[in-house]
Design a protein around this motif. Structure first.
Motif, PDB file in Angstrom:
ATOM      1  N   ARG A   1       1.954   9.414  -6.021  1.00 25.33           N
ATOM      2  CA  ARG A   1       2.590  10.729  -5.858  1.00 25.33           C
ATOM      3  C   ARG A   1       3.569  11.009  -7.001  1.00 25.33           C
ATOM      4  O   ARG A   1       3.667  12.138  -7.487  1.00 25.33           O
ATOM      5  N   ALA A   2       4.295   9.976  -7.428  1.00 26.82           N
ATOM      6  CA  ALA A   2       5.225  10.157  -8.546  1.00 26.82           C
ATOM      7  C   ALA A   2       4.465  10.489  -9.830  1.00 26.82           C
ATOM      8  O   ALA A   2       4.884  11.351 -10.611  1.00 26.82           O
TER       9      ALA A   2
ATOM     10  N   ALA B   1       0.831  -1.206   0.000  1.00 27.66           N
ATOM     11  CA  ALA B   1       0.000   0.000   0.000  1.00 27.66           C
ATOM     12  C   ALA B   1       0.865   1.255   0.000  1.00 27.66           C
ATOM     13  O   ALA B   1       0.554   2.252  -0.667  1.00 27.66           O
ATOM     14  N   HIS B   2       1.971   1.203   0.752  1.00 30.26           N
ATOM     15  CA  HIS B   2       2.889   2.341   0.815  1.00 30.26           C
ATOM     16  C   HIS B   2       3.534   2.585  -0.550  1.00 30.26           C
ATOM     17  O   HIS B   2       3.671   3.734  -1.006  1.00 30.26           O
ATOM     18  N   LEU B   3       3.910   1.510  -1.244  1.00 29.08           N
ATOM     19  CA  LEU B   3       4.503   1.624  -2.574  1.00 29.08           C
ATOM     20  C   LEU B   3       3.496   2.211  -3.570  1.00 29.08           C
ATOM     21  O   LEU B   3       3.849   3.030  -4.431  1.00 29.08           O
ATOM     22  N   GLN B   4       2.254   1.796  -3.458  1.00 30.67           N
ATOM     23  CA  GLN B   4       1.220   2.334  -4.341  1.00 30.67           C
ATOM     24  C   GLN B   4       1.029   3.830  -4.100  1.00 30.67           C
ATOM     25  O   GLN B   4       0.815   4.596  -5.041  1.00 30.67           O
TER      26      GLN B   4
ATOM     27  N   ALA C   1      10.919   5.237  -2.190  1.00 31.29           N
ATOM     28  CA  ALA C   1      10.202   4.133  -2.833  1.00 31.29           C
ATOM     29  C   ALA C   1      11.153   2.982  -3.138  1.00 31.29           C
ATOM     30  O   ALA C   1      10.814   1.812  -2.945  1.00 31.29           O
ATOM     31  N   LYS C   2      12.363   3.304  -3.596  1.00 33.28           N
ATOM     32  CA  LYS C   2      13.339   2.256  -3.898  1.00 33.28           C
ATOM     33  C   LYS C   2      13.733   1.505  -2.631  1.00 33.28           C
ATOM     34  O   LYS C   2      13.846   0.272  -2.622  1.00 33.28           O
ATOM     35  N   GLU C   3      13.937   2.254  -1.565  1.00 33.84           N
ATOM     36  CA  GLU C   3      14.300   1.630  -0.288  1.00 33.84           C
ATOM     37  C   GLU C   3      13.162   0.755   0.227  1.00 33.84           C
ATOM     38  O   GLU C   3      13.385  -0.368   0.713  1.00 33.84           O
ATOM     39  N   LEU C   4      11.934   1.256   0.110  1.00 35.42           N
ATOM     40  CA  LEU C   4      10.768   0.505   0.572  1.00 35.42           C
ATOM     41  C   LEU C   4      10.573  -0.755  -0.261  1.00 35.42           C
ATOM     42  O   LEU C   4      10.214  -1.816   0.265  1.00 35.42           O
ATOM     43  N   GLU C   5      10.816  -0.643  -1.559  1.00 38.00           N
ATOM     44  CA  GLU C   5      10.679  -1.803  -2.443  1.00 38.00           C
ATOM     45  C   GLU C   5      11.687  -2.889  -2.060  1.00 38.00           C
ATOM     46  O   GLU C   5      11.360  -4.081  -2.054  1.00 38.00           O
ATOM     47  N   SER C   6      12.903  -2.470  -1.744  1.00 41.22           N
ATOM     48  CA  SER C   6      13.918  -3.446  -1.322  1.00 41.22           C
ATOM     49  C   SER C   6      13.485  -4.167  -0.052  1.00 41.22           C
ATOM     50  O   SER C   6      13.643  -5.386   0.080  1.00 41.22           O
ATOM     51  N   THR C   7      12.912  -3.417   0.895  1.00 38.91           N
ATOM     52  CA  THR C   7      12.416  -4.019   2.139  1.00 38.91           C
ATOM     53  C   THR C   7      11.306  -5.020   1.840  1.00 38.91           C
ATOM     54  O   THR C   7      11.267  -6.122   2.414  1.00 38.91           O
ATOM     55  N   ALA C   8      10.377  -4.633   0.937  1.00 40.95           N
ATOM     56  CA  ALA C   8       9.246  -5.507   0.610  1.00 40.95           C
ATOM     57  C   ALA C   8       9.725  -6.776  -0.081  1.00 40.95           C
ATOM     58  O   ALA C   8       9.233  -7.880   0.212  1.00 40.95           O
ATOM     59  N   VAL C   9      10.688  -6.661  -1.001  1.00 40.27           N
ATOM     60  CA  VAL C   9      11.201  -7.831  -1.711  1.00 40.27           C
ATOM     61  C   VAL C   9      11.906  -8.779  -0.728  1.00 40.27           C
ATOM     62  O   VAL C   9      11.742 -10.004  -0.799  1.00 40.27           O
ATOM     63  N   ALA C  10      12.668  -8.217   0.192  1.00 44.32           N
ATOM     64  CA  ALA C  10      13.352  -9.053   1.178  1.00 44.32           C
ATOM     65  C   ALA C  10      12.341  -9.789   2.056  1.00 44.32           C
ATOM     66  O   ALA C  10      12.510 -10.981   2.355  1.00 44.32           O
ATOM     67  N   LEU C  11      11.275  -9.093   2.459  1.00 46.67           N
ATOM     68  CA  LEU C  11      10.243  -9.725   3.276  1.00 46.67           C
ATOM     69  C   LEU C  11       9.508 -10.792   2.475  1.00 46.67           C
ATOM     70  O   LEU C  11       9.185 -11.868   2.990  1.00 46.67           O
ATOM     71  N   ARG C  12       9.256 -10.511   1.198  1.00 47.31           N
ATOM     72  CA  ARG C  12       8.612 -11.506   0.328  1.00 47.31           C
ATOM     73  C   ARG C  12       9.453 -12.773   0.242  1.00 47.31           C
ATOM     74  O   ARG C  12       8.938 -13.892   0.374  1.00 47.31           O
ATOM     75  N   ASP C  13      10.776 -12.604   0.039  1.00 53.03           N
ATOM     76  CA  ASP C  13      11.652 -13.770  -0.077  1.00 53.03           C
ATOM     77  C   ASP C  13      11.702 -14.554   1.235  1.00 53.03           C
ATOM     78  O   ASP C  13      11.754 -15.788   1.235  1.00 53.03           O
ATOM     79  N   GLU C  14      11.668 -13.833   2.338  1.00 54.32           N
ATOM     80  CA  GLU C  14      11.699 -14.500   3.647  1.00 54.32           C
ATOM     81  C   GLU C  14      10.454 -15.360   3.835  1.00 54.32           C
ATOM     82  O   GLU C  14      10.539 -16.494   4.317  1.00 54.32           O
TER      83      GLU C  14
ATOM     84  N   PRO D   1       2.129  -7.273  -6.566  1.00 51.18           N
ATOM     85  CA  PRO D   1       2.213  -6.342  -7.693  1.00 51.18           C
ATOM     86  C   PRO D   1       3.512  -6.534  -8.463  1.00 51.18           C
ATOM     87  O   PRO D   1       4.449  -7.180  -7.990  1.00 51.18           O
ATOM     88  N   GLY D   2       3.571  -5.963  -9.657  1.00 48.69           N
ATOM     89  CA  GLY D   2       4.724  -6.133 -10.521  1.00 48.69           C
ATOM     90  C   GLY D   2       6.015  -5.641  -9.921  1.00 48.69           C
ATOM     91  O   GLY D   2       7.082  -6.203 -10.175  1.00 48.69           O
ATOM     92  N   GLU D   3       5.934  -4.559  -9.098  1.00 53.69           N
ATOM     93  CA  GLU D   3       7.175  -4.001  -8.570  1.00 53.69           C
ATOM     94  C   GLU D   3       7.866  -4.938  -7.584  1.00 53.69           C
ATOM     95  O   GLU D   3       9.041  -4.760  -7.270  1.00 53.69           O
ATOM     96  N   LEU D   4       7.125  -5.943  -7.070  1.00 57.15           N
ATOM     97  CA  LEU D   4       7.747  -6.899  -6.153  1.00 57.15           C
ATOM     98  C   LEU D   4       8.357  -8.083  -6.897  1.00 57.15           C
ATOM     99  O   LEU D   4       8.929  -8.983  -6.272  1.00 57.15           O
ATOM    100  N   GLY D   5       8.207  -8.131  -8.201  1.00 55.43           N
ATOM    101  CA  GLY D   5       8.910  -9.098  -9.027  1.00 55.43           C
ATOM    102  C   GLY D   5       8.411 -10.519  -8.870  1.00 55.43           C
ATOM    103  O   GLY D   5       7.350 -10.788  -8.300  1.00 55.43           O
TER     104      GLY D   5
END
Length: 578
Positions: free
Chosen positions: A489-490, A481-484, A501-514, A526-530
Motif C-alpha cells: 500500500r505504501a 503478511a500484514h507488513l507486506q 506498519a511501525k507499530e506492527l513491526e515492533s510487535t513482530a520483532v518482539a514476538l520473534r525475540d520471544e 524478511p529484512g524488516e524483522l532484522g
C-alpha cells in the motif's frame, strides 16, 4: 492427510469407552451414524493421490459435512467438523500453490508489458529528439540574412550594428552600372581628346613645314600658328592625362565593386547551400522520426492480429487475471468452509469438554475414556486451526491485492507512455481491471487482524505449550503478511500505513525475540524483522515427568516450521493439517 485419519482412529477407540460409560442410548446411535459417515468419507479420501480441488475431494467433503451437520453428540460433531476443516484447508493449500504459479505468470507478463512500454518510451524519445532538429527557425534566419545581403532599391547596405556599412548585391549592381556608365563616358571623352590632339599635332607639323618655306612677317606668322597648334595639342595631352587618371580610378573602383559583389554573391550562395543542407537533413530526420513512431505503433498494436505487442500482452494479462480470480474464488470458498467448520469444531469441542467434566466422574474405564476423548477433542486446537485459516484467507487476499496494485502501477505507466508518444491506448489495455485491489486490501487487513486475535487467545488460553508455540509462529507469519500488505500500500502511494506498519513491526520483532529466546526454529524472516537474536542457552535436562501427556499437538502449519516433537508419544496424535 494423516491428521484426519489419526483422529478418526482415536475417535473409534474412544467411542467404545464412551459407550461403556454412557450406555447405548439414542445419542450414541447418532454418534455411530456420524462415525459411519465419516468412515465412509475417510475411505474415499485414502486412495486420492492429492487434495487438489476436484470431484474426488468434493465427494469426501460432502460426506464429511453431512456427518458434521448430522444429529450427534458434541464430541463427534466436533471431530466431524474438524475433519471437514482439515480436508478443506489442505485442499485450499493445493489451490494456493496454483494461485502462486498463476501470480508468478502474471508478474512475468507485467515484466513483458514494462519492457514493451519502455520500448515505446525509447522510440518516442528518439522521435522527439529528431523533432528537436526542426530547422524552420534556422532556415528562416538564413533567408532573412540572405535577403539583407541581397538588398533592394532602398536597402543598399547590410551588416551588424545600427549603421551597417557592407554594400548589398543590389547596391553592388547599382554601383557597377554607374561605374560602367562613367567609364564608358570617360573612354569616349579620352578617345575624343586623343583624336583632337592627334589632329592638332598633325596640323602643327604641316604649319611648321609651311613656315619653314616663308620669310619675313609671313614666315613669323606661319611659325606662330604652328606653335599655337602645338600648344593646344599639349594642352589636350594634359586633359588626356587627367581623363586617363579618372578612367583608371573608375576601372579600379569597378574592380573593387565587382570583388565586393563576388564576396556577397559567394556568401549568399553559401547560405543558400546551408539552407538546402538543413532542409535535406530535416527530411532525413523526419524519416527517422516517422520510423520511430512506426516502431511505437507496432509495439503497441502489432502489424496484424496476434503479433507480440502491448495489445496481445494486455489480452494475456486480462485472461490471466480472470483465471486468477476464478482460482481465488474456489480457494476462498474452501477456506470459508474450513473457517465455518473450524468454528463448529471449536464450539462443539468446548461444549463437550464442559459437559464431560461434569458427567465423567466414575473412576476406572470412565477416566480412561475421558483421557482419550480430551486428547482427541480439544477446543484450543480447533481455535488454532481457525486462526490459521483466517490467516491464510487474509494472506491470500493480501497477496492478490499487492499483485493488483503492481498491475495497476504497470498498466498506468504503460498508458502514460502511450499517451506521451501520441499512440492510441489499446482497448485491451483499458480493460485490465484492478478495481478489486482496495477491497481485497481491506478484507486482508480484517482477516489478518482477526487471525492475530484468535491466535493470541490460543497463546493465552488453556493450551499445551507446543500449541502455544505453534500459535505464536502462526501469528508471526500473519504479522509478516500484514507488513507486506502495508508495504504494498505504501508503494502504491498510501501514506496512512506508516504509523500502523511501525507499530506492527515492533510487535513482530518482539514476538520473534520471544520465540528465539526459547530456541524455537523460525521460518525465513524478511529484512524488516532484522537480525534474529542468538538462541538462549539450553537448560539442564529435567527429570522425567510422571504427569500424563499433554492433550494435543498442533497441526503442522505449512507457512512455519513445525515445533520440536515431544520425547514421548502420547496415546494418539491430533490432526495434522498440511
Amino acid at each position: 492427510m494423516s491428521g484426519p485419519l489419526k483422529r478418526w482412529t482415536m475417535l473409534s477407540m474412544a467411542a467404545l469407552s464412551v459407550g461403556y460409560v454412557t450406555g447405548c442410548d439414542d445419542a450414541s446411535v447418532g454418534d455411530k451414524t456420524t462415525l459411519t459417515k465419516v468412515d465412509a468419507a475417510v475411505a474415499q479420501l485414502v486412495p486420492l493421490n492429492s487434495l487438489e480441488p476436484g470431484d474426488g475431494v468434493q465427494t469426501v467433503t460432502s460426506g464429511l459435512t453431512q456427518a458434521a451437520d448430522g444429529a450427534a453428540g458434541p464430541a463427534y460433531k466436533a471431530l466431524a467438523a474438524g475433519a471437514v476443516a482439515s480436508v478443506d484447508e489442505q485442499s485450499a493449500y493445493a489451490g494456493i500453490l496454483k494461485l502462486k504459479k498463476q501470480q508468478s505468470a502474471i508478474r512475468r507478463t507485467l515484466t513483458e508489458l514494462q519492457g514493451l512500454a519502455g520500448l515505446v518510451t525509447t522510440s518516442n524519445a528518439y522521435a522527439v529528439g529528431y523533432g528537436l532538429g526542426d530547422p524552420k527557425t534556422a532556415i528562416g534566419d538564413l533567408s532573412s540574412h540572405i535577403s539583407s545581403m541581397q538588398g533592394n532599391a532602398t536597402n543598399l547596405t547590410w551588416g551588424a550594428g545600427e549603421k551597417p556599412s557592407e554594400p548589398t548585391l543590389a547596391a553592388v549592381k547599382q554601383e557597377t552600372s554607374r561605374l560602367e556608365g562613367e567609364i564608358e563616358q570617360k573612354q569616349q571623352q579620352l578617345d575624343g581628346l586623343t583624336k583632337q590632339r592627334t589632329e592638332l599635332s598633325a596640323t602643327a607639323e604641316v604649319q611648321a613645314k609651311h613656315a619653314d618655306g616663308l620669310k619675313g612677317e609671313e614666315g613669323v606668322r606661319a611659325f606662330a600658328e604652328a606653335s599655337e597648334s602645338r600648344r593646344k595639342a599639349e594642352d589636350l595631352g594634359v586633359n588626356i592625362d587627367l581623363v586617363q587618371v579618372q578612367l583608371d580610378r573608375l576601372k579600379s573602383d569597378l574592380e573593387l565593386t565587382k570583388a565586393q559583389g563576388g564576396i556577397v554573391t559567394t556568401g549568399v550562395a553559401a547560405l543558400q547551400e546551408q539552407g538546402k543542407a538543413l532542409e535535406s537533413d530535416w527530411i532525413s530526420q523526419q524519416k527517422f522520426a516517422a520510423q520511430q513512431k512506426q516502431v511505437a505503433t507496432l509495439t503497441t498494436a502489432g502489424e496484424k492480429q496476434g503479433d507480440y505487442s502491448i495489445k496481445s500482452v494486455s489480452e494475456t494479462l486480462a485472461k490471466q487475471l480472470a483465471e486468477l480470480q476464478q482460482t481465488r474464488s474456489a480457494v476462498l470458498q474452501q477456506l470459508e468452509e474450513a473457517r465455518k467448520y473450524a468454528e463448529t469444531d471449536n464450539q462443539q469441542s468446548t461444549a463437550f469438554v464442559q459437559s464431560i467434566q461434569t458427567q465423567l466422574t466414575t473412576p476406572g474405564k470412565s477416566a480412561e475414556a475421558y483421557k482419550n476423548l480430551k486428547l482427541t477433542v480439544h477446543p484450543q486446537l480447533a481455535q488454532y486451526r481457525l486462526g490459521v485459516v483466517q490467516r491464510n484467507t487474509g494472506a491470500l487476499s493480501a497477496s492478490e491485492a499487492s499483485l493488483l496494485m503492481d498491475v495497476k502501477a504497470t498498466t498506468d505507466a504503460a498508458k502514460a507512455a502511450l499517451t506521451t508518444a501520441s499512440v492510441a491506448v489499446p482497448e485491451e489495455l483499458e480493460k485490465v481491471d484492478t478495481a478489486a485491489a482496495d477491497q481485497l486490501a481491506k478484507d486482508a487487513e480484517a482477516k489478518l487482524t482477526e487471525s492475530a486475535e484468535t491466535l493470541i487467545n490460543v497463546e493465552s488460553g488453556d493450551s499445551p505449550e507446543k500449541l502455544k508455540t505453534a500459535a505464536k509462529l502462526a501469528r508471526l507469519v500473519a504479522l509478516h503478511a500484514h507488513l507486506q500488505l502495508y508495504a504494498a500500500r505504501a508503494a502504491a502511494g498510501d501514506t496512512s500505513t506508516a504509523g500502523p506498519a511501525k507499530e506492527l513491526e515492533s510487535t513482530a520483532v518482539a514476538l520473534r525475540d520471544e520465540l528465539a529466546a526459547t530456541s524455537t526454529p523460525l521460518p525465513p524472516l524478511p529484512g524488516e524483522l532484522g537480525q534474529v537474536p542468538p538462541p538462549a542457552a539450553t537448560p539442564p535436562a529435567a527429570a522425567p515427568s510422571t504427569e500424563p501427556a499433554q492433550p494435543a499437538t498442533p497441526p503442522a502449519d505449512p507457512a512455519a516450521p513445525a515445533a520440536t516433537p515431544p520425547a514421548a508419544t502420547p496415546p494418539a496424535a491430533p490432526p495434522a493439517a498440511q
